[in-house]
Design a protein around this motif. Structure first.
Motif, short mmCIF file in Angstrom:
data_model
loop_
_atom_site.label_atom_id
_atom_site.label_comp_id
_atom_site.label_asym_id
_atom_site.label_seq_id
_atom_site.Cartn_x
_atom_site.Cartn_y
_atom_site.Cartn_z
N GLY A 1 0.80 -1.22 0.00
CA GLY A 1 0.00 0.00 0.00
C GLY A 1 0.83 1.26 0.00
N LEU A 2 2.06 1.17 -0.48
CA LEU A 2 2.97 2.32 -0.50
C LEU A 2 3.00 2.96 -1.89
N SER A 3 3.17 4.26 -1.91
CA SER A 3 3.35 4.93 -3.19
C SER A 3 4.77 4.65 -3.68
N GLN A 4 4.91 4.55 -5.01
CA GLN A 4 6.23 4.29 -5.56
C GLN A 4 6.36 5.02 -6.90
N ASN A 5 7.57 5.46 -7.17
CA ASN A 5 7.85 6.10 -8.46
C ASN A 5 9.00 5.42 -9.18
N LEU A 6 9.22 4.15 -8.84
CA LEU A 6 10.30 3.40 -9.48
C LEU A 6 9.93 3.00 -10.89
N VAL A 7 8.68 2.60 -11.07
CA VAL A 7 8.20 2.12 -12.37
C VAL A 7 6.85 2.75 -12.64
N PRO A 8 6.64 3.35 -13.81
CA PRO A 8 5.34 3.95 -14.11
C PRO A 8 4.26 2.89 -14.26
N GLU A 9 3.04 3.28 -13.99
CA GLU A 9 1.91 2.38 -14.18
C GLU A 9 1.74 2.05 -15.66
N TRP A 10 1.14 0.89 -15.89
CA TRP A 10 0.88 0.46 -17.27
C TRP A 10 -0.08 1.41 -17.98
N GLU A 11 0.27 1.75 -19.17
CA GLU A 11 -0.60 2.54 -20.02
C GLU A 11 -0.71 1.87 -21.37
N LYS A 12 -1.92 1.87 -21.93
CA LYS A 12 -2.13 1.25 -23.22
C LYS A 12 -1.29 1.98 -24.27
N PRO A 13 -0.53 1.23 -25.06
CA PRO A 13 0.29 1.89 -26.09
C PRO A 13 -0.57 2.69 -27.05
#
Length: 200
Positions: free
Chosen positions: A186-198
């Motif tokens: 439940g932690l915020s993270q900025n290591l990897v962006p969330e998936w976005e549809k190409p």
């Protein structure tokens, strides 16, 4: 509980780099991290990270790049340490990497050291227990133990990085797994962006 606490264990499976990166990433989110490192994990860490530890244990500075009072290193055989009791409140436990031997002992209810006892406490107290399993291939015994732990409430999160984010370095690959663990906590993270549809 006013103090945010997490229990982290490192076992003798391959993947020490995951543990180091995870500790560095979550340190800012907790007031105290109880860290348990098995004797086998120390051997693996020395091999994989090309480092020798004169005190038979890595230093806090080696693990997170600086000294910190937030990180408390506990002896793996100290069954009187805080995480061994359900009366000590914390936000959960992450075993990273988690060997199949550790998986088997937890699945069988064998609390033979602080790591397995702390994991057993998480299960009985219904706290978050995340097992970053690191083995390949899995035998039927492994799969049955992992199934039993999932049924008992643990989260099995294998160290299986994805590649749709097009990692460029080993650090990128490791960060994907660390980010997924942080999301489970439940932690915020900025290591990897969330998936976005190409886009087309």
């Amino acid at each position: 509980m006013s103090e945010r606490r997490l229990v982290v264990a490192i076992t003798g499976a391959s993947g020490s780099i995951y543990a180091v990166r995870f500790l560095q990433a979550v340190l800012a989110h907790y007031d105290r991290i109880y860290l348990i490192i098995s004797e086998n994990a120390v051997c693996v860490m020395q091999t994989e990270l090309n480092e020798s530890f004169s005190d038979a244990m890595p230093s806090i500075k080696f693990l997170i790049g600086k000294n910190s009072d937030k990180l408390e290193l506990l002896p793996p055989h100290d069954l009187c340490a805080p995480p061994s009791s359900g009366s000590v409140q914390h936000d959960g436990m992450v075993i990273i990497p988690c060997s199949m031997g550790t998986v088997g002992r937890i699945a069988s209810g064998i609390s033979n050291d602080l790591i397995t006892r702390a994991a057993d406490v998480c299960l009985k107290e219904r706290r978050k227990l995340i097992l970053v399993a690191r083995e390949t291939p899995f035998s039927l015994v492994h799969l049955r133990n992992l199934t039993a732990l999932t049924e008992a409430g643990a989260v099995v999160l294998p160290a299986c990085p994805a590649f749709y984010n097009r990692p460029q370095t080993i650090e990128d690959i490791v960060s994907f797994v660390v980010a997924r663990i942080m999301q489970q906590l439940g932690l915020s993270q900025n290591l990897v962006p969330e998936w976005e549809k190409p886009t087309e």
